[in-house]
Write an enzyme that holds these catalytic residues in place. Sequence first.
Site, PDB file in Angstrom:
ATOM      1  N   VAL A  81     -16.749 -15.886  30.199  1.00  0.00           N
ATOM      2  CA  VAL A  81     -17.162 -15.977  28.926  1.00  0.00           C
ATOM      3  C   VAL A  81     -16.130 -15.779  27.937  1.00  0.00           C
ATOM      4  CG1 VAL A  81     -18.517 -14.990  27.129  1.00  0.00           C
ATOM      5  CG2 VAL A  81     -19.804 -15.475  29.142  1.00  0.00           C
TER       6      VAL A  81
ATOM      7  N   ASP B 227      -8.514  -7.117  30.064  1.00  0.00           N
ATOM      8  CA  ASP B 227      -9.231  -7.140  31.143  1.00  0.00           C
ATOM      9  C   ASP B 227      -8.569  -6.281  32.167  1.00  0.00           C
ATOM     10  OD1 ASP B 227     -11.389  -9.459  32.482  1.00  0.00           O
ATOM     11  OD2 ASP B 227     -10.689  -8.097  34.015  1.00  0.00           O
TER      12      ASP B 227
ATOM     13  N   TYR C 268      -5.457  -1.942  25.450  1.00  0.00           N
ATOM     14  CA  TYR C 268      -6.190  -1.437  24.386  1.00  0.00           C
ATOM     15  C   TYR C 268      -5.504  -1.243  23.039  1.00  0.00           C
ATOM     16  CZ  TYR C 268     -10.137  -1.223  27.375  1.00  0.00           C
ATOM     17  OH  TYR C 268     -11.379  -1.782  28.077  1.00  0.00           O
TER      18      TYR C 268
ATOM     19  N   ARG D  73     -31.412 -10.211  32.732  1.00  0.00           N
ATOM     20  CA  ARG D  73     -30.285  -9.625  32.034  1.00  0.00           C
ATOM     21  C   ARG D  73     -30.695  -8.374  32.015  1.00  0.00           C
ATOM     22  NH1 ARG D  73     -32.051 -14.311  29.199  1.00  0.00           N
ATOM     23  NH2 ARG D  73     -30.384 -15.799  28.998  1.00  0.00           N
TER      24      ARG D  73
ATOM     25  N   SER E 263     -21.600  -9.004  26.257  1.00  0.00           N
ATOM     26  CA  SER E 263     -22.269  -8.570  27.617  1.00  0.00           C
ATOM     27  C   SER E 263     -23.936  -8.149  27.724  1.00  0.00           C
ATOM     28  CB  SER E 263     -21.607  -7.265  27.854  1.00  0.00           C
ATOM     29  OG  SER E 263     -20.105  -7.392  27.688  1.00  0.00           O
ATOM     30  N   ASN E 264     -24.197  -8.576  28.741  1.00  0.00           N
ATOM     31  CA  ASN E 264     -25.834  -8.646  28.888  1.00  0.00           C
ATOM     32  C   ASN E 264     -25.967  -7.183  29.612  1.00  0.00           C
ATOM     33  OD1 ASN E 264     -27.119 -10.757  27.878  1.00  0.00           O
ATOM     34  ND2 ASN E 264     -26.240 -12.180  29.276  1.00  0.00           N
TER      35      ASN E 264
ATOM     36  N   ASP F 286     -29.572 -18.927  22.207  1.00  0.00           N
ATOM     37  CA  ASP F 286     -31.157 -19.368  22.400  1.00  0.00           C
ATOM     38  C   ASP F 286     -31.601 -20.444  21.547  1.00  0.00           C
ATOM     39  OD1 ASP F 286     -31.994 -16.705  24.625  1.00  0.00           O
ATOM     40  OD2 ASP F 286     -30.419 -16.532  23.042  1.00  0.00           O
TER      41      ASP F 286
ATOM     42  N   SER G 178     -29.346 -21.938  19.529  1.00  0.00           N
ATOM     43  CA  SER G 178     -28.478 -23.341  19.868  1.00  0.00           C
ATOM     44  C   SER G 178     -29.349 -24.188  20.639  1.00  0.00           C
ATOM     45  CB  SER G 178     -27.181 -23.136  20.045  1.00  0.00           C
ATOM     46  OG  SER G 178     -26.556 -24.277  20.222  1.00  0.00           O
ATOM     47  N   ARG G 179     -29.596 -23.505  21.861  1.00  0.00           N
ATOM     48  CA  ARG G 179     -30.497 -24.417  22.793  1.00  0.00           C
ATOM     49  C   ARG G 179     -31.697 -24.971  22.586  1.00  0.00           C
ATOM     50  NH1 ARG G 179     -29.389 -19.632  27.263  1.00  0.00           N
ATOM     51  NH2 ARG G 179     -27.477 -20.418  28.215  1.00  0.00           N
TER      52      ARG G 179
ATOM     53  N   HIS H 119     -33.291 -26.495  11.682  1.00  0.00           N
ATOM     54  CA  HIS H 119     -33.029 -25.381  11.481  1.00  0.00           C
ATOM     55  C   HIS H 119     -34.213 -24.544  12.210  1.00  0.00           C
ATOM     56  CE1 HIS H 119     -29.832 -25.181   8.519  1.00  0.00           C
ATOM     57  NE2 HIS H 119     -30.155 -26.453   8.328  1.00  0.00           N
TER      58      HIS H 119
ATOM     59  N   HIS I  72     -32.852 -11.136  23.518  1.00  0.00           N
ATOM     60  CA  HIS I  72     -31.942 -12.330  23.938  1.00  0.00           C
ATOM     61  C   HIS I  72     -32.448 -12.229  25.513  1.00  0.00           C
ATOM     62  CE1 HIS I  72     -28.877 -15.035  25.800  1.00  0.00           C
ATOM     63  NE2 HIS I  72     -28.398 -14.100  26.345  1.00  0.00           N
TER      64      HIS I  72
HETATM   65  P1  NAD Z   1     -16.990 -12.536  34.590  1.00  0.00           P
HETATM   66  O1  NAD Z   1     -17.557 -11.940  35.887  1.00  0.00           O
HETATM   67  O2  NAD Z   1     -16.735 -13.964  34.757  1.00  0.00           O
HETATM   68  O3  NAD Z   1     -16.224 -11.804  33.672  1.00  0.00           O
HETATM   69  C1  NAD Z   1     -16.261 -10.576  33.341  1.00  0.00           C
HETATM   70  C2  NAD Z   1     -14.847  -9.980  33.386  1.00  0.00           C
HETATM   71  O4  NAD Z   1     -14.923  -8.431  32.845  1.00  0.00           O
HETATM   72  C3  NAD Z   1     -14.233 -10.219  34.554  1.00  0.00           C
HETATM   73  O5  NAD Z   1     -12.948 -10.536  34.481  1.00  0.00           O
HETATM   74  C4  NAD Z   1     -13.982  -8.249  34.892  1.00  0.00           C
HETATM   75  O6  NAD Z   1     -12.739  -8.217  35.398  1.00  0.00           O
HETATM   76  C5  NAD Z   1     -13.884  -7.677  33.421  1.00  0.00           C
HETATM   77  N1  NAD Z   1     -14.241  -6.350  33.631  1.00  0.00           N
HETATM   78  C6  NAD Z   1     -15.117  -5.679  34.104  1.00  0.00           C
HETATM   79  N2  NAD Z   1     -15.093  -4.216  33.662  1.00  0.00           N
HETATM   80  C7  NAD Z   1     -14.119  -4.110  32.831  1.00  0.00           C
HETATM   81  C8  NAD Z   1     -13.643  -3.222  32.070  1.00  0.00           C
HETATM   82  N3  NAD Z   1     -13.850  -1.898  32.404  1.00  0.00           N
HETATM   83  N4  NAD Z   1     -12.504  -3.420  31.314  1.00  0.00           N
HETATM   84  C9  NAD Z   1     -12.046  -4.669  30.895  1.00  0.00           C
HETATM   85  N5  NAD Z   1     -12.552  -5.946  31.592  1.00  0.00           N
HETATM   86  C10 NAD Z   1     -13.564  -5.509  32.460  1.00  0.00           C
HETATM   87  O7  NAD Z   1     -18.619 -12.618  33.951  1.00  0.00           O
HETATM   88  P2  NAD Z   1     -18.968 -13.493  32.525  1.00  0.00           P
HETATM   89  O8  NAD Z   1     -19.588 -14.846  32.957  1.00  0.00           O
HETATM   90  O9  NAD Z   1     -17.504 -13.592  31.754  1.00  0.00           O
HETATM   91  O10 NAD Z   1     -19.985 -12.848  31.654  1.00  0.00           O
HETATM   92  C11 NAD Z   1     -19.524 -11.722  31.009  1.00  0.00           C
HETATM   93  C12 NAD Z   1     -20.778 -11.178  30.422  1.00  0.00           C
HETATM   94  O11 NAD Z   1     -21.305 -11.946  29.552  1.00  0.00           O
HETATM   95  C13 NAD Z   1     -22.087 -10.731  31.449  1.00  0.00           C
HETATM   96  O12 NAD Z   1     -22.331  -9.397  31.058  1.00  0.00           O
HETATM   97  C14 NAD Z   1     -22.803 -11.957  31.011  1.00  0.00           C
HETATM   98  O13 NAD Z   1     -24.253 -11.696  31.483  1.00  0.00           O
HETATM   99  C15 NAD Z   1     -22.698 -12.153  29.593  1.00  0.00           C
HETATM  100  N6  NAD Z   1     -23.340 -13.282  29.037  1.00  0.00           N
HETATM  101  C16 NAD Z   1     -23.932 -13.251  27.651  1.00  0.00           C
HETATM  102  C17 NAD Z   1     -24.184 -14.173  27.167  1.00  0.00           C
HETATM  103  C18 NAD Z   1     -24.766 -14.054  25.848  1.00  0.00           C
HETATM  104  O14 NAD Z   1     -25.673 -14.994  25.547  1.00  0.00           O
HETATM  105  N7  NAD Z   1     -24.803 -12.983  24.990  1.00  0.00           N
HETATM  106  C19 NAD Z   1     -24.335 -15.602  27.883  1.00  0.00           C
HETATM  107  C20 NAD Z   1     -23.397 -15.593  29.007  1.00  0.00           C
HETATM  108  C21 NAD Z   1     -22.847 -14.609  29.486  1.00  0.00           C
END
Ligand code: NAD
Length: 313
Positions: free
Chosen positions: A11, A32, A62, A85, A116-117, A145, A147-148, A165, A172
């Site tokens: 993401v 990361d 940071y 989620r 993040s979820n 959602d 947009s989907r 619209h 979510h």
């Molecule tokens: P991913 O596993 O590909 O990436 C997560 C990243 O977070 C990894 O690179 C990991 O090293 C990093 N990470 C973990 N702990 C960390 C920390 N303490 N500090 C910094 N980085 C850290 O996962 P993804 O597919 O990129 O998904 C990321 C999040 O987004 C998930 O929680 C997923 O469920 C969520 N997501 C949300 C939506 C939405 O609509 N909000 C849609 C898709 C995914």
Amino acid sequence: MKVAIIGAGMVGATCAYAMMIKGVASDIVLVDINKEKAEGEIKDLNHGASFVRHVDITAGTYEDCAGADVIVVTAGAAQKPGETRLDLVNRNVKIFKSIIPELERVAPEAILLIASNPVDIMTYVTLKISNYPKERVIGSGTLLDSSRFRYLLSEHYSIDARNIHAYILGEHGDSEIPAWSIANVGGMSVADFCSQCVKNCGGLEREKIFHSTKNAAYEIIRAKGSTYYAIGLALVEIVQAILRDENSVMPVSCLLEGHLGISGVCLSVLAVVGRNGITNMLDLHLSDEEMAGLKKSADVLRKVIDEISVDTI
Ligand code: NAD
């Protein structure tokens, strides 16, 4: 226009890529816990420099988030096939406890955009463990959602998704609701448009369309492991609304304190998003059934919040 992205996973990296192509920011920092991963993504992105408008993209710490206008938080565990989620809560709360205080230390003036979820819970937790004001903590919520939903409606009606619209509100996740009563196609209510639609399904397809919207992530995760293109674009849409002070109306997750009769949870309602974050929430006139669904969604989220142990928060 500086944007930091925490989490260089699917993401985070896709969000950086979409932001680079759209030319939204002049400065993008990717952070990361896995530095090598962030550096690899940065190299790959920078190798496209000659094809886009100039942008400084770096991997950082940071400290490098200081001065960021917006910080997009995508770090954390993602759903595995079959997981909801909400199953991710405790793992991601722990991760947020290591991230959010650092962001507040270096960038107290930033707007945080949480992806993040479970995103509604993580948005709430962010507010609980920091001093960021509620206007400056936004969850991506049901923008994806919605947009989907718009895409599936556009396929059904054979009308450009941009002329539709229609919003998904609430969590979510599994308790989200389709706001049919305020949906419109080219300015016509869905009921009016349906009555003139050549498909003549009598509204029967609606339930199917919502079902496909709600279950899209499960299907994509089963098929290819995770979802990232559309959420990457959705995040850029929110970042752009902030940086360009667009005052865009968006279904995003925000802290409700009595709005629509709901309190003590973050969930998606229609909010106005601009340079100062969430500047307003629309006083929607939903149907009784939709309002009941929204309150039920709030109850689901409140129950999860109550179950997060005090120690974890
Ligand atoms: P991913 O596993 O590909 O990436 C997560 C990243 O977070 C990894 O690179 C990991 O090293 C990093 N990470 C973990 N702990 C960390 C920390 N303490 N500090 C910094 N980085 C850290 O996962 P993804 O597919 O990129 O998904 C990321 C999040 O987004 C998930 O929680 C997923 O469920 C969520 N997501 C949300 C939506 C939405 O609509 N909000 C849609 C898709 C995914």
